[in-house]
Structure formats: structure tokens, C-alpha cells
Write a protein that holds these residues in place. Sequence first.
Motif, PDB file in Angstrom:
ATOM      1  N   ASN A 126      64.055  25.041  22.568  1.00  0.00           N
ATOM      2  CA  ASN A 126      65.060  25.589  21.663  1.00  0.00           C
ATOM      3  C   ASN A 126      64.445  26.276  20.474  1.00  0.00           C
ATOM      4  O   ASN A 126      65.102  27.036  19.778  1.00  0.00           O
ATOM      5  CB  ASN A 126      65.996  24.478  21.182  1.00  0.00           C
ATOM      6  N   SER A 127      63.161  25.994  20.202  1.00  0.00           N
ATOM      7  CA  SER A 127      62.547  26.651  19.063  1.00  0.00           C
ATOM      8  C   SER A 127      61.763  27.871  19.460  1.00  0.00           C
ATOM      9  O   SER A 127      61.121  28.500  18.644  1.00  0.00           O
ATOM     10  CB  SER A 127      61.640  25.661  18.341  1.00  0.00           C
ATOM     11  N   LEU A 128      61.840  28.227  20.740  1.00  0.00           N
ATOM     12  CA  LEU A 128      61.127  29.428  21.167  1.00  0.00           C
ATOM     13  C   LEU A 128      61.804  30.667  20.616  1.00  0.00           C
ATOM     14  O   LEU A 128      63.008  30.719  20.455  1.00  0.00           O
ATOM     15  CB  LEU A 128      61.110  29.508  22.701  1.00  0.00           C
ATOM     16  N   TRP A 129      60.986  31.613  20.355  1.00  0.00           N
ATOM     17  CA  TRP A 129      61.514  32.886  19.873  1.00  0.00           C
ATOM     18  C   TRP A 129      60.810  33.984  20.629  1.00  0.00           C
ATOM     19  O   TRP A 129      59.607  34.084  20.565  1.00  0.00           O
ATOM     20  CB  TRP A 129      61.242  33.001  18.369  1.00  0.00           C
ATOM     21  N   PRO A 130      61.419  34.836  21.331  1.00  0.00           N
ATOM     22  CA  PRO A 130      62.871  34.932  21.464  1.00  0.00           C
ATOM     23  C   PRO A 130      63.457  33.803  22.314  1.00  0.00           C
ATOM     24  O   PRO A 130      62.763  33.259  23.171  1.00  0.00           O
ATOM     25  CB  PRO A 130      63.071  36.273  22.162  1.00  0.00           C
ATOM     26  N   PRO A 131      64.726  33.455  22.109  1.00  0.00           N
ATOM     27  CA  PRO A 131      65.323  32.362  22.889  1.00  0.00           C
ATOM     28  C   PRO A 131      65.403  32.737  24.362  1.00  0.00           C
ATOM     29  O   PRO A 131      65.551  33.910  24.699  1.00  0.00           O
ATOM     30  CB  PRO A 131      66.737  32.223  22.304  1.00  0.00           C
TER      31      PRO A 131
ATOM     32  N   GLY B 240      69.152  30.572  15.606  1.00  0.00           N
ATOM     33  CA  GLY B 240      70.446  30.759  16.231  1.00  0.00           C
ATOM     34  C   GLY B 240      70.477  32.059  17.016  1.00  0.00           C
ATOM     35  O   GLY B 240      69.855  33.056  16.645  1.00  0.00           O
ATOM     36  N   ILE B 241      71.240  32.042  18.089  1.00  0.00           N
ATOM     37  CA  ILE B 241      71.198  33.181  18.985  1.00  0.00           C
ATOM     38  C   ILE B 241      71.838  34.428  18.383  1.00  0.00           C
ATOM     39  O   ILE B 241      71.449  35.554  18.709  1.00  0.00           O
ATOM     40  CB  ILE B 241      71.848  32.813  20.340  1.00  0.00           C
ATOM     41  N   LEU B 242      72.794  34.228  17.485  1.00  0.00           N
ATOM     42  CA  LEU B 242      73.430  35.403  16.891  1.00  0.00           C
ATOM     43  C   LEU B 242      72.421  36.200  16.069  1.00  0.00           C
ATOM     44  O   LEU B 242      72.357  37.425  16.147  1.00  0.00           O
ATOM     45  CB  LEU B 242      74.613  34.986  16.013  1.00  0.00           C
ATOM     46  N   ASN B 243      71.617  35.472  15.302  1.00  0.00           N
ATOM     47  CA  ASN B 243      70.591  36.170  14.534  1.00  0.00           C
ATOM     48  C   ASN B 243      69.557  36.817  15.429  1.00  0.00           C
ATOM     49  O   ASN B 243      68.978  37.845  15.090  1.00  0.00           O
ATOM     50  CB  ASN B 243      69.904  35.195  13.561  1.00  0.00           C
ATOM     51  N   PHE B 244      69.347  36.235  16.588  1.00  0.00           N
ATOM     52  CA  PHE B 244      68.422  36.853  17.525  1.00  0.00           C
ATOM     53  C   PHE B 244      68.967  38.189  17.994  1.00  0.00           C
ATOM     54  O   PHE B 244      68.248  39.194  18.045  1.00  0.00           O
ATOM     55  CB  PHE B 244      68.188  35.921  18.713  1.00  0.00           C
TER      56      PHE B 244
ATOM     57  N   SER C 160      68.584  40.660  15.223  1.00  0.00           N
ATOM     58  CA  SER C 160      67.230  41.154  14.969  1.00  0.00           C
ATOM     59  C   SER C 160      66.739  42.036  16.101  1.00  0.00           C
ATOM     60  O   SER C 160      65.936  42.935  15.889  1.00  0.00           O
ATOM     61  CB  SER C 160      66.260  40.000  14.714  1.00  0.00           C
ATOM     62  N   SER C 161      67.233  41.808  17.334  1.00  0.00           N
ATOM     63  CA  SER C 161      66.825  42.725  18.406  1.00  0.00           C
ATOM     64  C   SER C 161      67.467  44.087  18.224  1.00  0.00           C
ATOM     65  O   SER C 161      66.955  45.077  18.699  1.00  0.00           O
ATOM     66  CB  SER C 161      67.177  42.195  19.793  1.00  0.00           C
ATOM     67  N   LEU C 162      68.630  44.098  17.525  1.00  0.00           N
ATOM     68  CA  LEU C 162      69.251  45.399  17.258  1.00  0.00           C
ATOM     69  C   LEU C 162      68.675  46.020  15.998  1.00  0.00           C
ATOM     70  O   LEU C 162      69.163  47.030  15.518  1.00  0.00           O
ATOM     71  CB  LEU C 162      70.768  45.231  17.095  1.00  0.00           C
ATOM     72  N   GLY C 163      67.641  45.364  15.447  1.00  0.00           N
ATOM     73  CA  GLY C 163      66.987  45.939  14.284  1.00  0.00           C
ATOM     74  C   GLY C 163      67.597  45.534  12.966  1.00  0.00           C
ATOM     75  O   GLY C 163      67.209  46.032  11.913  1.00  0.00           O
ATOM     76  N   MET C 164      68.575  44.625  12.998  1.00  0.00           N
ATOM     77  CA  MET C 164      69.191  44.237  11.723  1.00  0.00           C
ATOM     78  C   MET C 164      68.540  42.967  11.198  1.00  0.00           C
ATOM     79  O   MET C 164      67.859  42.247  11.908  1.00  0.00           O
ATOM     80  CB  MET C 164      70.685  43.985  11.938  1.00  0.00           C
ATOM     81  N   GLU C 165      68.836  42.693   9.933  1.00  0.00           N
ATOM     82  CA  GLU C 165      68.260  41.514   9.296  1.00  0.00           C
ATOM     83  C   GLU C 165      68.974  40.255   9.754  1.00  0.00           C
ATOM     84  O   GLU C 165      70.168  40.285  10.021  1.00  0.00           O
ATOM     85  CB  GLU C 165      68.497  41.640   7.801  1.00  0.00           C
ATOM     86  N   LYS C 166      68.244  39.178   9.772  1.00  0.00           N
ATOM     87  CA  LYS C 166      68.886  37.891  10.049  1.00  0.00           C
ATOM     88  C   LYS C 166      69.778  37.522   8.872  1.00  0.00           C
ATOM     89  O   LYS C 166      69.391  37.684   7.724  1.00  0.00           O
ATOM     90  CB  LYS C 166      67.811  36.805  10.186  1.00  0.00           C
ATOM     91  N   LYS C 167      70.944  37.005   9.182  1.00  0.00           N
ATOM     92  CA  LYS C 167      71.867  36.681   8.095  1.00  0.00           C
ATOM     93  C   LYS C 167      71.983  35.172   7.905  1.00  0.00           C
ATOM     94  O   LYS C 167      71.957  34.415   8.861  1.00  0.00           O
ATOM     95  CB  LYS C 167      73.261  37.233   8.417  1.00  0.00           C
ATOM     96  N   PRO C 168      72.147  34.744   6.648  1.00  0.00           N
ATOM     97  CA  PRO C 168      72.316  33.301   6.401  1.00  0.00           C
ATOM     98  C   PRO C 168      73.768  32.897   6.613  1.00  0.00           C
ATOM     99  O   PRO C 168      74.510  32.660   5.667  1.00  0.00           O
ATOM    100  CB  PRO C 168      71.919  33.171   4.934  1.00  0.00           C
ATOM    101  N   TRP C 169      74.144  32.756   7.883  1.00  0.00           N
ATOM    102  CA  TRP C 169      75.556  32.581   8.210  1.00  0.00           C
ATOM    103  C   TRP C 169      76.179  31.361   7.575  1.00  0.00           C
ATOM    104  O   TRP C 169      77.353  31.342   7.269  1.00  0.00           O
ATOM    105  CB  TRP C 169      75.739  32.481   9.725  1.00  0.00           C
TER     106      TRP C 169
END
Lengths: 279, 297, 425
Positions: free
Chosen positions: A41-46, B137-141, B144-153
Amino acid sequence: MKTRTRFWKASHIILLFILSLSFLFPLYWMLITSFKLEHENSLWPPTMWPEKFTLENYVSILAHPEDTPLFSWFKNSFIAAASYSVLSVIISLLAGYALARMTFWGRKLYLTLLLIALTIPGIILIIPSFIVVDFLGWTNSLKAIIFPALSGTFGVLLFYQFLSKFPKDLEEAAVIDGASNFRILISIIVPHTKPLMLTLLILNFMGNWNDYFWPFITLYSPSMRTMPVGMATLQGRFEHFYGIMTAGGVLMAVPSIILFILVQKYYIKAITLTGAIKE
Amino acid sequence: MSRKNNYSAYLYILPHGIFYLVFIAIPFILGIYISLNRWSIVDGREAFVGLKYYIRLFDSDFVRGGHFWNSLWVAAQFVIYFTPFVVLISLGLAILVHNCGSKLARAGSQFSFLVPTAISISIIAVLWRWILGSDIGILNFVLSSLGMEKKPWLIDVPWAWFAIILPTLWMACGWNMVLFIVGMQRIPETLYEAAKVDGAGPWKQFIYITLPGLRPITNFIVITQLIGAFNLFAQPQLLTGGGPGRATTPVMLFLYGEAFNPRYPRLGAAVAMGLVTGIIIFSIVAVVYFLFSRKKE
Amino acid sequence: MPMRNCVFFLLLIAALIISPKPILAKEVTLEFWNGFTGREGRGIQKIVDSFNKEYKGRIRVNMVVMSWNDFYGKLALAVHTKRGPDIGVVHYDNVYTAIYQGIALELDPYLDKFPKEDFVKSVWEVSDYNTHHYGIPLDVIPLAFYWNKDLFAAAGLDPEKPPSNRAEFLVACEKLNQADLKKNGQKVWPCMIPCTWPHFLLWQHIFFCNGGQMFNSDCTKARYNSPAGEDALQFLWDLVNKYEYSPRNVMGLPANEGKESFCRGTCAMLIEGPWMLSSFEEIPELNFGATAAINLGTGEHRIWSSGHTVIIFKKKSSEPVQISASVTFVEYLSAHSIEWARTNAIPARYSVMSSEEFKKIPYLPQIARDVDKFTFPEQHYRYTEGVQPLVTEYLNLCLINKMSPHEALVKAANESTTQLQQDSD
């Protein structure tokens, strides 16, 4: 022209497909996480699929019934929801029938009281109801989850509305034959309101099954909890271990989802019922 | 059917009547009584304080009063942010599903949208906490893959509001979508046919037939959401903890903290606040209801 | 024949009546409430089970567990209900609250069973009030300092020697940052400062190390916006925003990203409670060290501590036999606290702390080494209410960079003082 409408039709379906997948994705994510080893779960990318498929999360939850008595939670939820839904249908039917078909002093008054109750915001009654429940000694017992909600007025008004519009000819014939009110109820009314009863039953069952706030404040020992409250407990204990938390989530969501699939038709009817009462 | 004063009716009403008395009427009166007294753990009713708990709320120096009004504002914010989205998204989904040609696609998508409504809110909250976690969290992933900043949800406004609204939308849209679909099914087909004869295209048909036809159901949804929004509890409790500060602590969460306060359960004060909240909710709903019914054409 | 039967029967009845043994000895049932879930819960359940076995037929203890929030929320109302608790475990800062609420029983008549000298002094004093004594300490819970030994080694630091003061801590952070370590593709941070709970514990620990005082003696004015308080908060703020040794927006309650990160190996140093030991020990890949929280202040080393005390409840309907049964149970619990220590709690009794069995428990003896430096927050029944603005709002707002430390503390202190001068009901 034909290809254009076919194009729109196809893209319409594709759009729905994409939206459906997005809605289902969180559930998929919960399911997948529950089968992953914790460090994954801590892998990045998930990872979208477990690197190594494991059942250890489920074992962790199920192996410690002192902490996480999942089976007790399930049992409590089921007993409470089943008792409540059956009792509420019976009580609502009886009251609704009397209000719709019988004349008695206080009939209009009672109807007004019911409507008033519908408009009282629940927030006013929560703390005093808790005190009443406590006074009765029902805290930390399933009685607190089953009985107070039987005061609900939605079911009564539902049956009242339905029966008011229901044609009286069958009943009048039975009256001529000398049947008592109760016989009429059983042999005429009940068969004709079966779909309504079933729908209300399912609506109330699921409402009670998924209720969080009221069981949260009235049930406090681990063995007496219902599933939604148990889930919040899991979070307290396993706050970091997402594998275990999602496994718990899966174990608790699956019965709800299975139930939903089984009664989907009635579930949808139930939703429309809630909208119908205001008309 | 009619019989002169049917006494057996009372027997039929009795079961419900008892529960109504014990769990609605008595708590209501008890609540008023409680709110006029100071209560102690040991001695129960300690002293009559009259309207102190009510008047105090309007004293601007009263610290906890300020927290109370803040919590009402938080609940109001939730209504304001949430209701438009739930109506629009549910309506959008309903249009898509209702007008879809393929029966399979209709059934499948309706199922997908409805499944979240069958799951308990606490499971949904914990699941979304996992999805919205800042670090992994997957949403931030996805962001970030779309080039945006991770947000402190879960930590800062305005993202904390998303954290509360997203799961709630996910859980509620399917339900309201069904209501809209039923509403659409009730609009007579003849209206549409007449419009087509007059040369109106699909867009015009939507604006002049569908939308007005859906007005009653929309009113119903808005009023239900209005009332239900004040019950917001699980999402802020399990996702944002009410933060940052008190920015996402709605009235139910605040009252829970006051009444079940570990150190000093403030029964009288909490019930008074509950009653004030109830009056406010009732007034707002009454106003909205009358506004909507006046608009009837 | 009937005559003989009658006589026999009459003699039997006489024997039963004048017999000193109680024929129908009623088993006393005690409700024991606490918030120990998980491993701690299992540990204490073991003691309860062995007590029930030993006292079978005479006393039966029924343990009821719930989350601490639920526990405190329900406690006040529950003590007087029919199925309410007879005995409970509370945190140190709640002993006074219980006393004030009138639900704590005076234990003076029973103190002969609890040798005062065997208990850690500061811990014992917490249950003193107005010349009476109200609680039996179960354990001490100092704030702990954890460090990841593998990350230390990789950054060129001695894995067996953690920093012991602020300067060394900053040096360690700098070295860790410069080593630019990565785990699983993610950056390794020297430390993590949470924006929500347990942020208050960190701040208060440094505040104590600065010699600060939270309130005036009758708890009507806040004194924590002193230089001691500002320095503490400024230090935490600097770690996040100035030095960038900690990431921003680390979520504490209702999550715990600092702890999660430490478990994953992406955080080198962490200050948390010793209750985290169990979680860390469950991760085989995590090679860590633990000691009592280090001196991150500018003054004398004081270690923030809390702990659990057992209190017997003063119920309106208590019978003497219930109270003496409760005392028996508390005595047993205290005497068997080595079992409790195995759940990673430091027992409050010197005799248990110096026992061989205690020394065999990993990490705890090292954390307990500086037991005389353990410092408890001030005791006053309005203390918790007084710190509410800090805990709920202002520390959070400062750490997410919405306010400067000075502004946050001044505002919080104003709100605390105002609130303390208003009624608590």
C-alpha cells in the motif's frame, strides 16, 4: 443520418459505461487493497492489481473475535434490522388501516400529530431520546436500536395514503357478510398491500442495517455493536493498516450489496415511495 | 365502511401510539424541560436556569456560543455546496440512463450508480479516507500523473469540503437519480409528441417539457437534502475530524461533542442548542416550501 | 417412621439456619470499564480472566471496552445507571474531573493495601486531592522518541546513538536531508510533524522542556502564550516551513500519517506515544530504536507524561460488599501489573519496574530509564476545557500555515481565558 444517430447512441452508451466504471472504481479499489500485503500500500505508484495476493488481512480481522467480533456485529445488525422492519410494517399497517377506514374520536388529531412529527427536525429529539432510552435501561442493548424507531410516522402515512385511495367495494361486501374489521384486514387488505408491505419492509431493513449515528451513541461494548459502528471501531484500532481496514470494509459491505442485488426491484420501488408521500 | 365511533380503532392505533408517545412526544417535552435546567452527573437536575442557555447563545462574548453558530454555518455551507451538485449530477445521470437505447446498458449503469447507496456511511467514509489520503491516496496519484499538485484533501480548506462532499455525492446520486427517472417516466409522452409536431428539437423539449415536469420531484429532493444536511455527522467525524480548526464541524458533530462531553456533559446547554437548531431548520424549510409552492403554474 | 423423618428434617433445617457458612453465597459482579482496545485490551483481559478464575464464585469482573472518546463521553452519565461501571481506568488528567464530578471514591481507608513508596512519586501525587487519595496508578506513559536505525546508518549517523537535545536533533535532520534517501520511490523525511492530534503532545512536551506553565494556579487565566510556549510552537513551525525537515500538511487524527510513514520507512524520527510500540514491533522490516522523548526545549529535560489510574466509582447505589470486592480487584490488578507491562506500558510501581521480567521486555526499560524526569500536566478540573482552543483550533491553524505561532498562541490564550471565566455548564 442513420450513422449519425448510431454514433450518438454508441457514444451515449460509452459515456454511461465510463461513468459506471468510475462509480464502481472505489469499490474495486477497496476490494483490491484488501488482498494486498500491507507494504504494497505504500508503493508509489500504487498498483492496480496485487503484486502478491494474500488473505492475511481477512485472517487478522477474523482471528481476533475479542477485538473485532465481526460475526457478532453481523448478528446484531441482522437481528435489529429484521425485528425492526417486521415490527414497523405490522404497526404501520394497523395504524394506517385504522386511520383510513375507521371513524373514531381523535382521528384527525392523530393524523395532525403524525404530520407534525414528520416536520420536527430529528436533531431536537436525539439527546432527549437518548435519555429516555437510558432511563429504560436499554443502552448497550439491541432494544435501543429496534424500538425507538418504531415511532416513525412515514410507514403509517404510507399505508394511510394508500388505503384511503383503495376502493372499498371488496370490504363493503365483506361487511355485509358480517366480517369483523380484523378479518377484513387479514383477508382483503393484506393480500392487496403485499407489494407495499414488502417494499416498506426492505426500505426499513436497509435503513436500520446501515444506520450509523444512533447505534454509535447507544451501543458501546464491542460485542453489542452493529456493523456500521464496528467499522468505525476498526478504524480506531487499525488506523494505519489499510489492508485490514479495507478487508473489514469488504466483509461488511458485501452483505449489504448482496441484499441490494436480491431486492433491487423493490429497493427502487422503495425509493420512489419516499418521493410519493409528499405529493 | 363507516361505523359510529369504532372503539376497536384505538386498539389498532395503540402500538404505534405508544411508541409515538414514548419516543417522540415525551422526548420533545423532556427536551424543553432539560434545556431550562443545569444538570450534574451525580445529582441529576441541579438548578433551574430558565432561559440562560438560550440567551447565552446570543451573547457575542460567549465562546462556546460562537462555536455553536459556527457549526450552524458549517452545516449551511454543506447545504449550499452539496445541493446544487447532487441535483445536477443526479439529473444528468437520470437523463443519460432514461434515454439510453440499450436495455443492458441502462440496467448495468443503474446498478452501478445505485450500489453505493446500499452501503453504510461509515464504510464509505473509511474507504474514502484511504482514497483521499494526501501521501499515498489514489486520488492524489491520479492528480500527479495528470501533472497536478497533490492536494491536502483532509487537512485544509477548501479541499476538506471536497473530502466531505465527494463521498456523499457518490452515496446519494444513485438514489436521487431514481427519483428523477420516475419523475421523467410520469411525464406524458403526448406532450413530447405535440412538441415534435410543433417543430421543437430535443433541447427545447427538455427545457419546456422535461424540466417543468420535474419541478415537483426537484422540490422534494431539495427539501429532503436541506433537512438531511443538518444530520451530517459521519463524514466530518471520520474524514476530516472537523478540521482545520472548526471549519468542517457541523452542528450535529458539535452537539454530540457538547452532550457527550467527556469532562462536563452539557446536557441543558446542548439540548437548548438542539432546539434552536430545530427551530432554524424548520423555519428555513417552511420558507423554501412556500417559495416553491407559490411558483406553481 | 414418619416421626423419624420429621426429626431428621427438623435437624437439617436447624443445621442450615445456625450454620456459619453462607449457603447461598451471592457472587458479586463488578463492571470494569476502560478504553483499552487491541493488544492492550487483550493484556488487561488476561489479568481479568486470571482474577475471575482465582475468585470464582466470589467475585466476577465483567470488562467492558470501548474507544476512549466513547468511554469518557458515556462515563459521566453511565456511573449511575443500573449496568454502569464499578471500577474504571482513566487517564491522569481525568482523575480530578472524576473527583469534581463526585464519581470518584475516596480510597483512604484502603491505602494499607497499596504501599505509597512503591509507586512513582509524581504519579501517585496526581490522585491526591484535598488531603484525600482517589486513585491507584496503573502505569506511566511518557512521550517516546523513535528513530529508524537503518535510515540513520544510511545517512552516516550512529544508529545506536539518537540525538539527545535540540542541537543534535537538528544536525541529525540536516544529515538525513542531505543523504537524500528514498524508499519505494518516495522521499524519506527526517521527521513528521502532524497538523492535528498528537500535535498538542509534541508542543506541550517542548513547552515543558522550556519550563513553561500552562495556567495560573486557579486555572482562570492561560499562561501558555509565554516565551516558552512561543518557542515551542516556533520550533515545530520551523521544522515544517523553515528547515523543511518535515513535510507540510501531515495529517494526524482521524488518520495518522506520521506513524504510517514511520511504519513504511519513509520517516526517520518520530515523537509519539509508547502505545505505538506494538504497531512498530509487528513490522519485521522496521529496525527501530525507542527512548523517552528527548529534550527539544531550551531548558531542563522534562518528559511529557500521562498514564492510567484505576478509580473506584462512588455510586449512589453501591453496597459495601461491592466496594470491598472492587478494592480486592484493584489490588490484584496492581500486583499483577507486570502482565500489563507486557502490553508495552511502563508500570507505576518501582518493584515491578526493577523486576527481571520487566527488564526482559524490549524497548521499555530504556524508555523508563529517566522515570524521575516524567512530568505531568497541571491538575485542575477545568484544565481540559482550558486547553481546548489550542487542541482543537489554533495549533492546527498555525501548523497549516494560516497563522504565525505568536498570533496563534495569543488568540488561543485569549479564548482560553475568556472560556475559563465563563461557566463550564
